[in-house]
Write an enzyme that holds these catalytic residues in place. Sequence first.
Site, PDB file in Angstrom:
ATOM      1  N   HIS A  85       1.000  -1.428  -0.177  1.00 20.98           N
ATOM      2  CA  HIS A  85       0.300   0.019   0.005  1.00 20.98           C
ATOM      3  C   HIS A  85       0.841   1.228   0.157  1.00 20.98           C
ATOM      4  O   HIS A  85       0.383   1.826  -0.369  1.00 20.98           O
ATOM      5  CB  HIS A  85      -1.060   0.035   0.960  1.00 20.98           C
ATOM      6  CG  HIS A  85      -1.976  -1.525   1.143  1.00 20.98           C
ATOM      7  ND1 HIS A  85      -2.748  -1.641   2.010  1.00 20.98           N
ATOM      8  CD2 HIS A  85      -1.897  -2.221   0.053  1.00 20.98           C
ATOM      9  CE1 HIS A  85      -3.182  -2.595   1.869  1.00 20.98           C
ATOM     10  NE2 HIS A  85      -3.033  -2.899   0.969  1.00 20.98           N
ATOM     11  N   HIS A 242     -10.292  -1.551  -4.098  1.00 23.08           N
ATOM     12  CA  HIS A 242      -8.539  -2.405  -3.818  1.00 23.08           C
ATOM     13  C   HIS A 242      -7.904  -2.871  -4.150  1.00 23.08           C
ATOM     14  O   HIS A 242      -5.985  -3.009  -4.119  1.00 23.08           O
ATOM     15  CB  HIS A 242      -8.830  -2.516  -2.234  1.00 23.08           C
ATOM     16  CG  HIS A 242      -7.620  -3.000  -1.532  1.00 23.08           C
ATOM     17  ND1 HIS A 242      -7.068  -1.795  -1.004  1.00 23.08           N
ATOM     18  CD2 HIS A 242      -6.596  -3.801  -1.307  1.00 23.08           C
ATOM     19  CE1 HIS A 242      -6.466  -1.717   0.091  1.00 23.08           C
ATOM     20  NE2 HIS A 242      -6.072  -4.029  -0.548  1.00 23.08           N
ATOM     21  N   ASP A 246      -3.392  -2.117  -4.938  1.00 19.37           N
ATOM     22  CA  ASP A 246      -3.000  -3.158  -4.771  1.00 19.37           C
ATOM     23  C   ASP A 246      -2.080  -3.506  -6.362  1.00 19.37           C
ATOM     24  O   ASP A 246      -1.014  -3.436  -6.365  1.00 19.37           O
ATOM     25  CB  ASP A 246      -3.289  -4.343  -4.270  1.00 19.37           C
ATOM     26  CG  ASP A 246      -3.913  -4.625  -3.458  1.00 19.37           C
ATOM     27  OD1 ASP A 246      -2.843  -4.046  -2.103  1.00 19.37           O
ATOM     28  OD2 ASP A 246      -3.811  -5.533  -3.606  1.00 19.37           O
ATOM     29  N   HIS A 269      -1.377 -10.643  -6.092  1.00 24.48           N
ATOM     30  CA  HIS A 269       0.049  -9.347  -5.863  1.00 24.48           C
ATOM     31  C   HIS A 269       1.050 -10.880  -6.853  1.00 24.48           C
ATOM     32  O   HIS A 269       1.435 -10.300  -6.707  1.00 24.48           O
ATOM     33  CB  HIS A 269       1.188  -9.744  -4.202  1.00 24.48           C
ATOM     34  CG  HIS A 269       0.141  -8.899  -2.989  1.00 24.48           C
ATOM     35  ND1 HIS A 269      -0.392  -7.336  -3.779  1.00 24.48           N
ATOM     36  CD2 HIS A 269      -1.183  -8.675  -2.548  1.00 24.48           C
ATOM     37  CE1 HIS A 269      -0.867  -6.967  -3.157  1.00 24.48           C
ATOM     38  NE2 HIS A 269      -1.183  -7.639  -1.822  1.00 24.48           N
TER      39      HIS A 269
END
EC number: 3.5.1.108
Length: 317
Positions: A85, A242, A246, A269
């Site tokens: 973040h 969100h 990411d 990720h």
Amino acid sequence: MTNRLDFQTTVADQVTLTGIGVHSGTPASVTLLPADAGTGIVFHRTDVSDDLQTDIPGRWDHVTATALCTVMADPARNGVSTVEHLMAALRGLGVDNVIVEMDGPEMPIMDGSAAAFVEAIDQVGLKRLDRGRRYLRIKKPVRFEQNGAWCELLPYSGTRFEVTIEFETPLIGRQTFASDMTPDVFRKEVSRARTFGQVKEVEKLWAMGFARGSSLENSVAVADDRVLNPEGTRWADEFVRHKTLDAVGDLALAGLPILGLYRSYKAGHRMNVAILAELFSKTGQDVFEIVEAPAWREHGNVERSGLAAAAFGPEVS
Ligand SMILES: [Zn+2]
């Protein structure tokens, strides 16, 4: 007509944030320090012995784990975790160079979004450095696919994200966020989107000793068809926003701002780091190029201003 270089930046002054680590549940603080042009984002642990005090570059080739968060190097030594973040806030606002000093292995989670990092950076402001910015420009498509999920990087005259998620729980379902990514869009549409988790998953993590600091203060908790947080969500599609946050943070691990279109379906990720590895494995194959110090016009033709023009504007000699 005025030409000017698109310059590298750093934070104008140092700034500190304090919170807790989401996995350890213990206090954690981070200080952003101004850095010279060409430094990039580097992590520095202040709590380890002198012989371990090596700076860790915030780059994909230093990532060691991506299962629950993004981990750089070995946190039991001088590495750091949960950097995604902060990386998103730095890239989202166009901060090229900064030393990230941490007093422990884990980044404070703050409210589970990038909002606190954005506020901290905005509080001190950016300083323009006297070297031109370098970009990584995508010239040919690169794709990574696994188990029905995929992500790709495509040529584009600017920086754009098109992110789609699909969850079985009807509360989330299928959501897409698609936008060119400018500091303004990042700040207003993306930076405040919080991390989220399904309660049954969080309970599993607790049983394994992870996510000890996870609470309604720093995540959106989803139980079947409802959000447990009393305040609800910040947007109906906060979840995909969100995931976009990411992705901005993960792609920042390229080490340079990317000129291209990032498009993904159910990626996270791990896949984002994998596509960077795929991209860099094609070094020398004309799949991408580094564009250095492109010029853009400060006045005049609006269509020639900003990132898109930075990609294709005339070089300043
Ligand atoms: Zn996240």
